[in-house]
Design a protein around this motif. Sequence first.
Motif, mmCIF file in Angstrom:
data_model
loop_
_atom_site.group_PDB
_atom_site.id
_atom_site.type_symbol
_atom_site.label_atom_id
_atom_site.label_comp_id
_atom_site.label_asym_id
_atom_site.label_seq_id
_atom_site.Cartn_x
_atom_site.Cartn_y
_atom_site.Cartn_z
ATOM 1 N N ALA A 1 0.831 -1.200 0.000
ATOM 2 C CA ALA A 1 0.000 0.000 0.000
ATOM 3 C C ALA A 1 0.871 1.258 0.000
ATOM 4 O O ALA A 1 0.565 2.235 -0.696
ATOM 5 N N LEU A 2 1.955 1.247 0.749
ATOM 6 C CA LEU A 2 2.867 2.393 0.792
ATOM 7 C C LEU A 2 3.529 2.623 -0.565
ATOM 8 O O LEU A 2 3.606 3.758 -1.046
ATOM 9 N N VAL A 3 3.978 1.559 -1.205
ATOM 10 C CA VAL A 3 4.607 1.673 -2.528
ATOM 11 C C VAL A 3 3.589 2.160 -3.553
ATOM 12 O O VAL A 3 3.887 3.016 -4.392
ATOM 13 N N THR A 4 2.371 1.647 -3.496
ATOM 14 C CA THR A 4 1.325 2.066 -4.422
ATOM 15 C C THR A 4 0.983 3.532 -4.227
ATOM 16 O O THR A 4 0.815 4.285 -5.203
ATOM 17 N N PHE A 5 0.881 3.975 -2.990
ATOM 18 C CA PHE A 5 0.592 5.376 -2.701
ATOM 19 C C PHE A 5 1.711 6.278 -3.210
ATOM 20 O O PHE A 5 1.468 7.335 -3.786
ATOM 21 N N GLY A 6 2.957 5.867 -3.025
ATOM 22 C CA GLY A 6 4.092 6.632 -3.531
ATOM 23 C C GLY A 6 4.081 6.726 -5.051
ATOM 24 O O GLY A 6 4.355 7.779 -5.619
ATOM 25 N N ALA A 7 3.747 5.619 -5.712
ATOM 26 C CA ALA A 7 3.668 5.638 -7.173
ATOM 27 C C ALA A 7 2.559 6.570 -7.640
ATOM 28 O O ALA A 7 2.721 7.309 -8.622
ATOM 29 N N TYR A 8 1.441 6.551 -6.940
ATOM 30 C CA TYR A 8 0.337 7.455 -7.279
ATOM 31 C C TYR A 8 0.764 8.915 -7.126
ATOM 32 O O TYR A 8 0.478 9.742 -7.986
ATOM 33 N N LEU A 9 1.459 9.232 -6.035
ATOM 34 C CA LEU A 9 1.909 10.613 -5.826
ATOM 35 C C LEU A 9 2.905 11.054 -6.891
ATOM 36 O O LEU A 9 2.839 12.183 -7.388
ATOM 37 N N LEU A 10 3.825 10.160 -7.272
ATOM 38 C CA LEU A 10 4.773 10.504 -8.329
ATOM 39 C C LEU A 10 4.071 10.707 -9.664
ATOM 40 O O LEU A 10 4.400 11.611 -10.425
ATOM 41 N N PHE A 11 3.082 9.872 -9.961
ATOM 42 C CA PHE A 11 2.315 10.022 -11.191
ATOM 43 C C PHE A 11 1.560 11.348 -11.191
ATOM 44 O O PHE A 11 1.544 12.058 -12.198
ATOM 45 N N SER A 12 0.942 11.679 -10.063
ATOM 46 C CA SER A 12 0.206 12.941 -9.972
ATOM 47 C C SER A 12 1.134 14.133 -10.161
ATOM 48 O O SER A 12 0.788 15.101 -10.853
#
Length: 92
Positions: free
Chosen positions: A44-55
């Motif tokens: 979940a932490l890695v997914t959230f980080g990827a989402y923030l980088l994409f945003s």
Amino acid sequence: MTRATQTISAGLLLSSLYLACFLGIIPFSETVQNEIIPILPFWALVTFGAYLLFSLGLGIVTFKDKKEAYQELMKEIDLAKKELRAKGVSVD
């Protein structure tokens, strides 16, 4: 409900659900219980980080330059430099 209340409620719900799964209150197969559930917080932490980088990347790519805003900002910078020079501060 405010957005903060909704976020806290969702966080408590998800953490309670995870804790129930981790402690075995909600039964799963042995493989899921021992190999998948323990790594879910990391995933979940890695997914959230990827989402923030994409945003962030999407915001940079779709950023619109405005010449008027640039000119206004440059005028404000020049004004600030003049005021500082008037007060005896070296600005260059």
